[in-house]
Scaffold this motif. Sequence first.
Motif, PDB file in Angstrom:
ATOM      1  N   CYS A 161       5.534 -18.882   0.786  1.00  0.00           N
ATOM      2  CA  CYS A 161       5.317 -17.461   0.528  1.00  0.00           C
ATOM      3  C   CYS A 161       4.047 -17.308  -0.293  1.00  0.00           C
ATOM      4  O   CYS A 161       3.434 -18.297  -0.709  1.00  0.00           O
ATOM      5  N   ARG A 162       3.655 -16.085  -0.589  1.00  0.00           N
ATOM      6  CA  ARG A 162       2.386 -15.814  -1.268  1.00  0.00           C
ATOM      7  C   ARG A 162       2.337 -16.354  -2.690  1.00  0.00           C
ATOM      8  O   ARG A 162       1.247 -16.540  -3.241  1.00  0.00           O
TER       9      ARG A 162
ATOM     10  N   GLU B  36      10.872 -11.091   0.715  1.00  0.00           N
ATOM     11  CA  GLU B  36      10.415 -12.232   1.522  1.00  0.00           C
ATOM     12  C   GLU B  36      10.250 -13.492   0.680  1.00  0.00           C
ATOM     13  O   GLU B  36      10.391 -14.611   1.189  1.00  0.00           O
ATOM     14  N   GLU B  37       9.957 -13.324  -0.603  1.00  0.00           N
ATOM     15  CA  GLU B  37       9.853 -14.483  -1.499  1.00  0.00           C
ATOM     16  C   GLU B  37      11.231 -15.070  -1.773  1.00  0.00           C
ATOM     17  O   GLU B  37      11.397 -16.296  -1.804  1.00  0.00           O
ATOM     18  N   ILE B  38      12.205 -14.200  -1.932  1.00  0.00           N
ATOM     19  CA  ILE B  38      13.585 -14.663  -2.111  1.00  0.00           C
ATOM     20  C   ILE B  38      14.055 -15.389  -0.854  1.00  0.00           C
ATOM     21  O   ILE B  38      14.665 -16.462  -0.929  1.00  0.00           O
ATOM     22  N   GLU B  39      13.761 -14.815   0.298  1.00  0.00           N
ATOM     23  CA  GLU B  39      14.196 -15.413   1.561  1.00  0.00           C
ATOM     24  C   GLU B  39      13.618 -16.812   1.742  1.00  0.00           C
ATOM     25  O   GLU B  39      14.281 -17.711   2.268  1.00  0.00           O
ATOM     26  N   SER B  40      12.388 -17.014   1.307  1.00  0.00           N
ATOM     27  CA  SER B  40      11.748 -18.323   1.448  1.00  0.00           C
ATOM     28  C   SER B  40      12.293 -19.347   0.469  1.00  0.00           C
ATOM     29  O   SER B  40      12.364 -20.538   0.770  1.00  0.00           O
ATOM     30  N   CYS B  41      12.695 -18.880  -0.716  1.00  0.00           N
ATOM     31  CA  CYS B  41      13.009 -19.805  -1.806  1.00  0.00           C
ATOM     32  C   CYS B  41      14.497 -20.040  -2.023  1.00  0.00           C
ATOM     33  O   CYS B  41      14.904 -21.131  -2.411  1.00  0.00           O
ATOM     34  N   GLU B  42      15.314 -19.039  -1.788  1.00  0.00           N
ATOM     35  CA  GLU B  42      16.743 -19.164  -2.112  1.00  0.00           C
ATOM     36  C   GLU B  42      17.443 -20.314  -1.388  1.00  0.00           C
ATOM     37  O   GLU B  42      18.346 -20.937  -1.958  1.00  0.00           O
ATOM     38  N   PRO B  43      17.076 -20.641  -0.129  1.00  0.00           N
ATOM     39  CA  PRO B  43      17.745 -21.779   0.513  1.00  0.00           C
ATOM     40  C   PRO B  43      17.616 -23.078  -0.274  1.00  0.00           C
ATOM     41  O   PRO B  43      18.519 -23.934  -0.222  1.00  0.00           O
TER      42      PRO B  43
END
Length: 237
Positions: free
Chosen positions: A72-73, A151-158
């Motif tokens: 993510c950014r 989108e940052e949560i979606e990229s990192c939470e996994p």
Amino acid sequence: MNRKELQQQLSGYLELMKTSGISYVAGRSQVIQDNAISASTPREAMAVGERPEASVTTLEQIRAELGDCQRCRLGRTRTTLVFGTGNPDADIVFVGEAPGRDEDIKGEPFVGKAGQLLTRIIQAIDLSREDVYICNVIKCRPPENRNPLPEEIESCEPFLLKQVEAIQPKVICALGKFAAQTLLKTEAPISTLRGRFHDYHGIPLMPTYHPAYLLRNPDMKRQVWEDIQKIQKKLVK
């Protein structure tokens, strides 16, 4: 032998087979071998939008899979990726929102004034930072400490879920509104979430106020102490 130990032994065995020149195992073992080898191999930086692969079973492998994360950014603006720290076999995992300025510089979670207060909270239940595991939902500092974007949560939470699966704690403590709402998939205020256990993938989760909030509102420390005492009772059961 528990599931974690079996997976670790199988991964090591398949890696040994690879180094011995065996590159193919028929049937289901092939899928396991590919996953085990890819999980233990350090990765290059990934492009924005790429998702983590499955079957990572240790914290070391998860960190290697993150690599110089550019999913993510935030990868372009951070100083240091803040993965997490503490006991890989901890009974309790503390989860915050995202790294702040001090954490971004040092590469460790909760090292500023809020982190010092968290240390005292942990010590109040006869534990140390070395006994627990501490991490954040987001591994990189958002600019100006803004709230992480969806989108940052979606990229990192996994990756947080993988960390929890690797550690297999008895209890999770979500520190603050953002962590609690993100993990529990709710918009309920922290004032109504705290004080009772919720379920996070089969693990009891206790939301409580963030240490940074307590620094601004010291009169709320009593509520946090009540939450931490419930966690302590849960740990000794």
